[in-house]
Design a protein around this motif. Structure first.
Motif, PDB file in Angstrom:
ATOM      1  N   ILE A   1     -20.712   4.933  -4.070  1.00  0.00           N
ATOM      2  CA  ILE A   1     -20.397   5.157  -2.324  1.00  0.00           C
ATOM      3  C   ILE A   1     -20.767   4.070  -1.802  1.00  0.00           C
ATOM      4  O   ILE A   1     -19.990   3.527  -0.673  1.00  0.00           O
ATOM      5  CB  ILE A   1     -21.459   6.300  -1.911  1.00  0.00           C
ATOM      6  N   GLN A   2     -21.733   3.246  -2.346  1.00  0.00           N
ATOM      7  CA  GLN A   2     -21.888   1.929  -1.400  1.00  0.00           C
ATOM      8  C   GLN A   2     -22.338   0.748  -2.557  1.00  0.00           C
ATOM      9  O   GLN A   2     -23.248   1.166  -3.548  1.00  0.00           O
ATOM     10  CB  GLN A   2     -23.199   2.217  -0.604  1.00  0.00           C
ATOM     11  N   CYS A   3     -21.903  -0.349  -2.574  1.00  0.00           N
ATOM     12  CA  CYS A   3     -22.505  -1.305  -3.641  1.00  0.00           C
ATOM     13  C   CYS A   3     -22.239  -2.756  -3.155  1.00  0.00           C
ATOM     14  O   CYS A   3     -21.327  -2.751  -1.915  1.00  0.00           O
ATOM     15  CB  CYS A   3     -21.817  -1.047  -4.873  1.00  0.00           C
ATOM     16  N   PHE A   4     -22.174  -3.938  -3.837  1.00  0.00           N
ATOM     17  CA  PHE A   4     -22.149  -5.170  -3.427  1.00  0.00           C
ATOM     18  C   PHE A   4     -20.916  -5.888  -4.259  1.00  0.00           C
ATOM     19  O   PHE A   4     -20.691  -7.169  -4.053  1.00  0.00           O
ATOM     20  CB  PHE A   4     -23.482  -5.865  -3.458  1.00  0.00           C
ATOM     21  N   CYS A   5     -20.323  -5.106  -5.143  1.00  0.00           N
ATOM     22  CA  CYS A   5     -19.352  -5.650  -5.836  1.00  0.00           C
ATOM     23  C   CYS A   5     -17.968  -6.281  -5.126  1.00  0.00           C
ATOM     24  O   CYS A   5     -17.699  -5.573  -4.177  1.00  0.00           O
ATOM     25  CB  CYS A   5     -18.840  -5.115  -7.331  1.00  0.00           C
ATOM     26  N   PHE A   6     -17.470  -7.134  -5.960  1.00  0.00           N
ATOM     27  CA  PHE A   6     -16.165  -7.918  -5.117  1.00  0.00           C
ATOM     28  C   PHE A   6     -16.439  -8.452  -3.773  1.00  0.00           C
ATOM     29  O   PHE A   6     -15.267  -8.595  -3.024  1.00  0.00           O
ATOM     30  CB  PHE A   6     -15.293  -6.643  -5.279  1.00  0.00           C
ATOM     31  N   GLU A   7     -17.650  -8.445  -3.319  1.00  0.00           N
ATOM     32  CA  GLU A   7     -17.837  -8.897  -1.811  1.00  0.00           C
ATOM     33  C   GLU A   7     -18.640  -9.982  -2.057  1.00  0.00           C
ATOM     34  O   GLU A   7     -19.523 -10.306  -2.829  1.00  0.00           O
ATOM     35  CB  GLU A   7     -18.693  -7.875  -1.047  1.00  0.00           C
ATOM     36  N   GLU A   8     -18.154 -11.247  -1.351  1.00  0.00           N
ATOM     37  CA  GLU A   8     -18.816 -12.631  -1.193  1.00  0.00           C
ATOM     38  C   GLU A   8     -20.352 -12.496  -0.622  1.00  0.00           C
ATOM     39  O   GLU A   8     -20.247 -11.772   0.400  1.00  0.00           O
ATOM     40  CB  GLU A   8     -18.085 -13.641  -0.459  1.00  0.00           C
ATOM     41  N   GLN A   9     -21.404 -13.006  -1.400  1.00  0.00           N
ATOM     42  CA  GLN A   9     -22.575 -12.946  -0.843  1.00  0.00           C
ATOM     43  C   GLN A   9     -23.281 -14.320  -0.744  1.00  0.00           C
ATOM     44  O   GLN A   9     -22.908 -15.221  -1.608  1.00  0.00           O
ATOM     45  CB  GLN A   9     -23.536 -12.201  -1.978  1.00  0.00           C
ATOM     46  N   LEU A  10     -23.324 -14.754   0.508  1.00  0.00           N
ATOM     47  CA  LEU A  10     -23.990 -16.224   0.680  1.00  0.00           C
ATOM     48  C   LEU A  10     -25.374 -16.151   0.522  1.00  0.00           C
ATOM     49  O   LEU A  10     -26.050 -15.626   1.307  1.00  0.00           O
ATOM     50  CB  LEU A  10     -23.484 -16.720   2.001  1.00  0.00           C
TER      51      LEU A  10
ATOM     52  N   PHE B   1     -20.685 -14.352 -10.419  1.00  0.00           N
ATOM     53  CA  PHE B   1     -19.890 -15.512 -10.592  1.00  0.00           C
ATOM     54  C   PHE B   1     -20.082 -16.263  -9.346  1.00  0.00           C
ATOM     55  O   PHE B   1     -20.006 -15.647  -7.994  1.00  0.00           O
ATOM     56  CB  PHE B   1     -18.271 -15.355 -10.838  1.00  0.00           C
ATOM     57  N   GLU B   2     -19.821 -17.633  -9.489  1.00  0.00           N
ATOM     58  CA  GLU B   2     -19.899 -18.095  -8.256  1.00  0.00           C
ATOM     59  C   GLU B   2     -18.379 -18.320  -7.649  1.00  0.00           C
ATOM     60  O   GLU B   2     -17.408 -18.674  -8.186  1.00  0.00           O
ATOM     61  CB  GLU B   2     -20.131 -19.927  -8.244  1.00  0.00           C
ATOM     62  N   ALA B   3     -18.102 -17.972  -6.299  1.00  0.00           N
ATOM     63  CA  ALA B   3     -16.978 -17.744  -5.576  1.00  0.00           C
ATOM     64  C   ALA B   3     -16.505 -19.463  -5.504  1.00  0.00           C
ATOM     65  O   ALA B   3     -17.059 -20.239  -4.580  1.00  0.00           O
ATOM     66  CB  ALA B   3     -17.160 -16.961  -4.553  1.00  0.00           C
ATOM     67  N   MET B   4     -15.245 -19.697  -6.153  1.00  0.00           N
ATOM     68  CA  MET B   4     -14.748 -21.086  -5.757  1.00  0.00           C
ATOM     69  C   MET B   4     -13.205 -20.690  -5.457  1.00  0.00           C
ATOM     70  O   MET B   4     -12.609 -19.586  -5.669  1.00  0.00           O
ATOM     71  CB  MET B   4     -14.644 -21.862  -7.041  1.00  0.00           C
ATOM     72  N   GLU B   5     -12.504 -21.591  -4.839  1.00  0.00           N
ATOM     73  CA  GLU B   5     -11.323 -21.567  -4.401  1.00  0.00           C
ATOM     74  C   GLU B   5     -10.397 -21.209  -5.747  1.00  0.00           C
ATOM     75  O   GLU B   5     -10.543 -22.095  -6.683  1.00  0.00           O
ATOM     76  CB  GLU B   5     -10.658 -22.779  -3.675  1.00  0.00           C
ATOM     77  N   GLY B   6      -9.417 -20.383  -5.667  1.00  0.00           N
ATOM     78  CA  GLY B   6      -8.697 -20.197  -6.799  1.00  0.00           C
ATOM     79  C   GLY B   6      -9.245 -19.447  -7.920  1.00  0.00           C
ATOM     80  O   GLY B   6      -8.544 -18.929  -8.709  1.00  0.00           O
ATOM     81  N   PHE B   7     -10.350 -19.014  -7.570  1.00  0.00           N
ATOM     82  CA  PHE B   7     -11.246 -18.144  -8.923  1.00  0.00           C
ATOM     83  C   PHE B   7     -10.925 -16.522  -8.571  1.00  0.00           C
ATOM     84  O   PHE B   7     -11.128 -16.111  -7.336  1.00  0.00           O
ATOM     85  CB  PHE B   7     -12.617 -18.604  -8.808  1.00  0.00           C
TER      86      PHE B   7
ATOM     87  N   GLY C   1     -21.914 -16.044  -4.180  1.00  0.00           N
ATOM     88  CA  GLY C   1     -21.724 -15.436  -5.534  1.00  0.00           C
ATOM     89  C   GLY C   1     -20.783 -14.405  -5.168  1.00  0.00           C
ATOM     90  O   GLY C   1     -20.690 -13.718  -3.730  1.00  0.00           O
ATOM     91  N   ILE C   2     -20.126 -13.686  -6.103  1.00  0.00           N
ATOM     92  CA  ILE C   2     -19.401 -12.750  -5.996  1.00  0.00           C
ATOM     93  C   ILE C   2     -19.373 -12.014  -7.310  1.00  0.00           C
ATOM     94  O   ILE C   2     -19.393 -12.550  -8.365  1.00  0.00           O
ATOM     95  CB  ILE C   2     -17.923 -13.024  -5.714  1.00  0.00           C
ATOM     96  N   ALA C   3     -19.693 -10.585  -7.319  1.00  0.00           N
ATOM     97  CA  ALA C   3     -20.011  -9.725  -8.604  1.00  0.00           C
ATOM     98  C   ALA C   3     -18.797  -8.735  -9.168  1.00  0.00           C
ATOM     99  O   ALA C   3     -17.953  -8.112  -7.989  1.00  0.00           O
ATOM    100  CB  ALA C   3     -21.227  -9.027  -8.441  1.00  0.00           C
ATOM    101  N   THR C   4     -18.681  -8.668 -10.311  1.00  0.00           N
ATOM    102  CA  THR C   4     -17.972  -7.651 -10.706  1.00  0.00           C
ATOM    103  C   THR C   4     -18.926  -6.756 -11.750  1.00  0.00           C
ATOM    104  O   THR C   4     -20.118  -6.891 -11.976  1.00  0.00           O
ATOM    105  CB  THR C   4     -16.834  -7.991 -11.743  1.00  0.00           C
ATOM    106  N   TYR C   5     -18.381  -5.462 -11.932  1.00  0.00           N
ATOM    107  CA  TYR C   5     -19.228  -4.374 -12.776  1.00  0.00           C
ATOM    108  C   TYR C   5     -18.476  -3.871 -14.006  1.00  0.00           C
ATOM    109  O   TYR C   5     -17.200  -3.974 -14.041  1.00  0.00           O
ATOM    110  CB  TYR C   5     -19.678  -3.648 -11.744  1.00  0.00           C
ATOM    111  N   ASN C   6     -19.005  -3.251 -14.849  1.00  0.00           N
ATOM    112  CA  ASN C   6     -18.545  -2.489 -15.711  1.00  0.00           C
ATOM    113  C   ASN C   6     -19.411  -1.463 -16.079  1.00  0.00           C
ATOM    114  O   ASN C   6     -20.547  -1.355 -16.143  1.00  0.00           O
ATOM    115  CB  ASN C   6     -17.949  -3.341 -17.251  1.00  0.00           C
TER     116      ASN C   6
END
Length: 208
Positions: free
Chosen positions: A92-101, A139-145, A74-79
């Protein structure tokens, strides 16, 4: 299990060390979550909100569970809302835009370490706003996404557009007041100096 953020911004850390909390202002940070309908994860904040002062650091946690029977990345965005508050919200520290398995049935705790820039208190547009909303979407991280990222330029453009609309509305309102005043003066002159009956004067006012 905690998922570490891949980046800790050194510049932000230095700024945080030198910051002093604004004691006479308290903000409420509300946390929300969502995920793409195709992603079989349970994702939610561990707390509804936090109270912090501008210049203080805040720590919050989100929890994600893979409810499927297969490994999912999975990969996250935020607003951040209001939009204008976004430029003062610093992570300072977060998990957005990084792939999480996550393996099937696996649960992870994901920290968010952040602060609100003390300059928030100097922004006149936010003078009466004491609530900031932070939402993450997975979101689920998929090729081309490509994960949608917050566009600061777009936020700035929307803010400028809103300001322009306010100015236009104010101008229209001022013009309307001038028009009403002008009609009133005409009615007053007609009644006092031409000595027309009041009913006739009102008709003249309506025609004008």
């Amino acid at each position: 299990m905690a998922v570490k953020c891949s980046k800790i911004l050194t510049a932000s850390s230095v700024k945080v060390a030198a910051m002093e909390p604004v004691e006479n202002r308290e903000l409420i940070i509300r946390f929300a979550s969502s995920h793409d309908s195709k992603l079989r994860w349970k994702f939610e904040p561990e707390q509804d909100g936090l109270r912090i002062k501008p210049g203080e650091t805040g720590l919050a946690f989100y929890t994600a569970t893979n409810s499927s029977n297969r490994p999912i990345i999975g990969i996250a965005t935020y607003n951040v809302t209001p939009w204008l508050a976004g430029k003062y919200f610093n992570k300072i520290q977060c998990f957005c835009f990084e792939e999480q398995l996550l393996q099937p049935g696996e649960t992870v705790d994901m920290p968010v370490l952040f602060y609100i820039d003390p300059e928030y208190c100097d922004d006149k547009e936010l003078f009466y706003n004491d609530i900031i909303n932070l939402q993450y979407t997975f979101f689920e991280a998929m090729e081309g996404f490509n994960v949608p990222r917050p566009d600061l330029n777009d936020i700035s453009h929307k803010y400028q557009s809103n300001q322009k609309n306010k100015q236009i509305l104010q101008l229209m309102f001022n013009n309307k007041l001038c028009c009403i005043f002008f009609h009133f003066v005409i009615m007053l002159i007609t009644y006092c100096y031409i000595n027309l009956p009041l009913k006739t004067t009102f008709c003249v006012f309506k025609i004008c």
